[in-house]
Design a protein around this motif. Structure first.
Motif, mmCIF file in Angstrom:
data_model
loop_
_atom_site.group_PDB
_atom_site.id
_atom_site.type_symbol
_atom_site.label_atom_id
_atom_site.label_comp_id
_atom_site.label_asym_id
_atom_site.label_seq_id
_atom_site.Cartn_x
_atom_site.Cartn_y
_atom_site.Cartn_z
ATOM 1 N N ALA A 1 0.948 -1.128 0.074
ATOM 2 C CA ALA A 1 -0.142 -0.052 0.018
ATOM 3 C C ALA A 1 0.780 1.170 0.150
ATOM 4 O O ALA A 1 0.446 2.290 -0.169
ATOM 5 C CB ALA A 1 -0.968 -0.084 1.206
ATOM 6 N N ALA A 2 2.108 1.116 0.550
ATOM 7 C CA ALA A 2 3.022 2.320 0.552
ATOM 8 C C ALA A 2 3.871 2.421 -0.658
ATOM 9 O O ALA A 2 4.685 3.231 -0.712
ATOM 10 C CB ALA A 2 3.759 2.128 1.943
ATOM 11 N N CYS A 3 3.631 1.438 -1.755
ATOM 12 C CA CYS A 3 4.645 1.515 -2.734
ATOM 13 C C CYS A 3 4.277 2.849 -3.920
ATOM 14 O O CYS A 3 3.114 2.930 -4.127
ATOM 15 C CB CYS A 3 4.580 0.167 -3.322
ATOM 16 S SG CYS A 3 5.698 0.121 -5.313
ATOM 17 N N LEU A 4 5.178 3.379 -4.087
ATOM 18 C CA LEU A 4 5.157 4.655 -4.896
ATOM 19 C C LEU A 4 4.634 4.257 -6.261
ATOM 20 O O LEU A 4 4.294 4.914 -7.215
ATOM 21 C CB LEU A 4 6.226 5.431 -4.843
ATOM 22 C CG LEU A 4 6.535 6.061 -3.703
ATOM 23 C CD1 LEU A 4 7.914 6.922 -3.529
ATOM 24 C CD2 LEU A 4 5.381 7.055 -2.904
ATOM 25 N N TYR A 5 4.976 2.790 -6.667
ATOM 26 C CA TYR A 5 5.070 2.421 -8.041
ATOM 27 C C TYR A 5 3.798 1.671 -8.487
ATOM 28 O O TYR A 5 3.547 1.353 -9.484
ATOM 29 C CB TYR A 5 6.182 1.637 -8.492
ATOM 30 C CG TYR A 5 7.374 2.561 -8.834
ATOM 31 C CD1 TYR A 5 7.854 2.991 -9.884
ATOM 32 C CD2 TYR A 5 8.221 2.855 -7.526
ATOM 33 C CE1 TYR A 5 8.850 3.762 -9.853
ATOM 34 C CE2 TYR A 5 9.355 3.617 -7.707
ATOM 35 C CZ TYR A 5 10.030 4.106 -8.809
ATOM 36 O OH TYR A 5 10.834 4.792 -8.971
ATOM 37 N N ARG A 6 2.946 1.540 -7.094
ATOM 38 C CA ARG A 6 1.895 0.410 -7.451
ATOM 39 C C ARG A 6 0.902 0.891 -8.434
ATOM 40 O O ARG A 6 0.551 0.044 -9.440
ATOM 41 C CB ARG A 6 1.277 0.205 -6.212
ATOM 42 C CG ARG A 6 0.088 -1.042 -6.307
ATOM 43 C CD ARG A 6 -0.295 -1.397 -4.936
ATOM 44 N NE ARG A 6 -1.258 -2.608 -5.213
ATOM 45 C CZ ARG A 6 -1.789 -3.206 -3.948
ATOM 46 N NH1 ARG A 6 -1.580 -2.779 -2.692
ATOM 47 N NH2 ARG A 6 -2.731 -4.146 -4.247
ATOM 48 N N GLU A 7 0.465 2.350 -8.294
ATOM 49 C CA GLU A 7 -0.686 2.561 -9.163
ATOM 50 C C GLU A 7 -0.022 2.889 -10.563
ATOM 51 O O GLU A 7 -0.589 2.619 -11.640
ATOM 52 C CB GLU A 7 -1.027 4.041 -8.548
ATOM 53 C CG GLU A 7 -2.176 4.598 -9.445
ATOM 54 C CD GLU A 7 -2.794 5.838 -8.853
ATOM 55 O OE1 GLU A 7 -3.514 6.718 -9.544
ATOM 56 O OE2 GLU A 7 -2.389 6.158 -7.482
ATOM 57 N N ALA A 8 1.329 3.604 -10.443
ATOM 58 C CA ALA A 8 1.728 3.696 -12.048
ATOM 59 C C ALA A 8 1.987 2.541 -12.824
ATOM 60 O O ALA A 8 1.809 2.629 -14.000
ATOM 61 C CB ALA A 8 3.112 4.669 -11.717
ATOM 62 N N GLU A 9 2.399 1.355 -12.068
ATOM 63 C CA GLU A 9 2.571 0.098 -12.934
ATOM 64 C C GLU A 9 1.390 -0.656 -12.798
ATOM 65 O O GLU A 9 1.517 -1.914 -13.467
ATOM 66 C CB GLU A 9 3.839 -0.263 -12.229
ATOM 67 C CG GLU A 9 5.131 0.284 -12.127
ATOM 68 C CD GLU A 9 5.709 0.235 -13.446
ATOM 69 O OE1 GLU A 9 5.574 -0.708 -14.260
ATOM 70 O OE2 GLU A 9 6.217 1.419 -14.021
ATOM 71 N N ASN A 10 0.236 -0.149 -12.288
ATOM 72 C CA ASN A 10 -0.834 -1.008 -12.448
ATOM 73 C C ASN A 10 -0.540 -2.259 -11.872
ATOM 74 O O ASN A 10 -1.093 -3.490 -12.043
ATOM 75 C CB ASN A 10 -1.465 -1.103 -13.535
ATOM 76 C CG ASN A 10 -2.941 -1.550 -13.748
ATOM 77 O OD1 ASN A 10 -3.550 -1.374 -12.657
ATOM 78 N ND2 ASN A 10 -3.435 -2.221 -14.824
#
Length: 282
Positions: free
Chosen positions: A11-20
């Motif tokens: 949930a705290a990963c900055l790339y999760r949304e950008a990398e889907n």
């Protein structure tokens, strides 16, 4: 650590949304994913790194914080590669097909001239053969130069190829001065080897991500071709020492050169088909 192998908080990963990214065990950490930490845990029978006795000081585990960034970088590199391949495929398919045709035409003309030399003046046939060889070689080198924008290796191959042709022609023109002609022809041998290396490695690099196995075959063929050129050159050198050994080396070199030439035609045709398929899919 239930949701991840390494203990990171998705949930705290900055790339999760950008990398889907759907999360560790559904995404990069799944059986079809490319996470080395997840693969290590599965291979050793661990549900996560916490139960591993080697987790302290583990290089893989230390790299976990940077893994999303690495993965994003690999994805961008793959997208750039696909874009480059799609952009260059039509040009490569067209130019390499022209090189293939040039080699075939050169072969057919050489056969015809060889047959005609039995019925006409040998000198005229030799002159005609030299002119055809020069014209095909010049066109071949110029086409390689036009591919310099795709890969710098092709440009270097074209320069070396044309330089070799210039030296060979100068040697032929000075045939009445054997020693000087030999001095001019000697540099043509390493130039031919280097030109071949740049050309074949250019094909291999252009095929990267499309057909790596064919790219590997191009690299192997360069080694074989370099050995063939060296054997033929050795035959020419030994002509000043012992004619028997020189004749044997020249014969072996000629047979090997014919085999390499045929394989080169086959590989070139296969490479053209790869880029034609990519060009049609765009």
């Amino acid at each position: 650590m239930e949701g991840t192998y390494c203990g990171k908080d998705c949930a705290a990963c900055l790339y999760r949304e950008a990398e889907n990214c759907p999360g560790c065990k559904l995404g990069p950490g799944s059986m079809s994913g490319n996470c080395g930490i997840a693969r290590c845990c599965r291979d050793k029978g661990h549900s996560n790194c916490e139960s591993c006795t080697f987790s302290e000081g583990c290089a893989l585990l230390r790299s976990a914080p940077m893994e999303p960034e690495y993965r994003a970088g690999r994805r961008r590199a793959a997208e750039e590669l696909r874009g480059r391949i799609g952009r260059d495929a039509p040009l490569l398919a067209s130019k390499l097909n022209t090189l293939f045709v040039l080699l075939l035409v050169s072969t057919m003309v050489s056969v015809v001239i060889s047959i005609l030399s039995n019925f006409h003046n040998q000198g005229i046939a030799d002159t005609l053969g030299s002119l055809v060889s020069f014209g095909v070689g010049l066109a071949y080198g110029c086409i390689l130069l036009t591919l310099g924008g795709v890969n710098r290796r092709f440009k270097l191959a074209g320069i070396m190829h044309l330089a070799g042709i210039a030296l060979s022609c100068a040697g032929d023109l000075l045939a009445f001065m054997p020693f000087l002609a030999l001095i001019l022809l000697i540099p043509a041998v390493p130039l031919g080897i280097i030109s071949c290396r740049y050309e074949f490695y250019g094909y291999a690099e252009a095929l990267h991500g499309l057909n790596d196995e064919q790219g590997r075959k191009w690299r192997v063929l360069w080694v074989v071709n370099a050995c063939t050129i060296c054997v033929t050159a050795a035959g020419a050198v030994f002509a000043f020492v012992t004619l028997g050994l020189a004749a044997l080396l020249v014969l072996v070199g000629a047979v090997a050169a014919l085999v390499v030439y045929i394989i080169q035609l086959v590989y070139l045709n296969r490479t053209v088909k790869v880029f034609e398929a990519v060009a049609k899919s765009q």
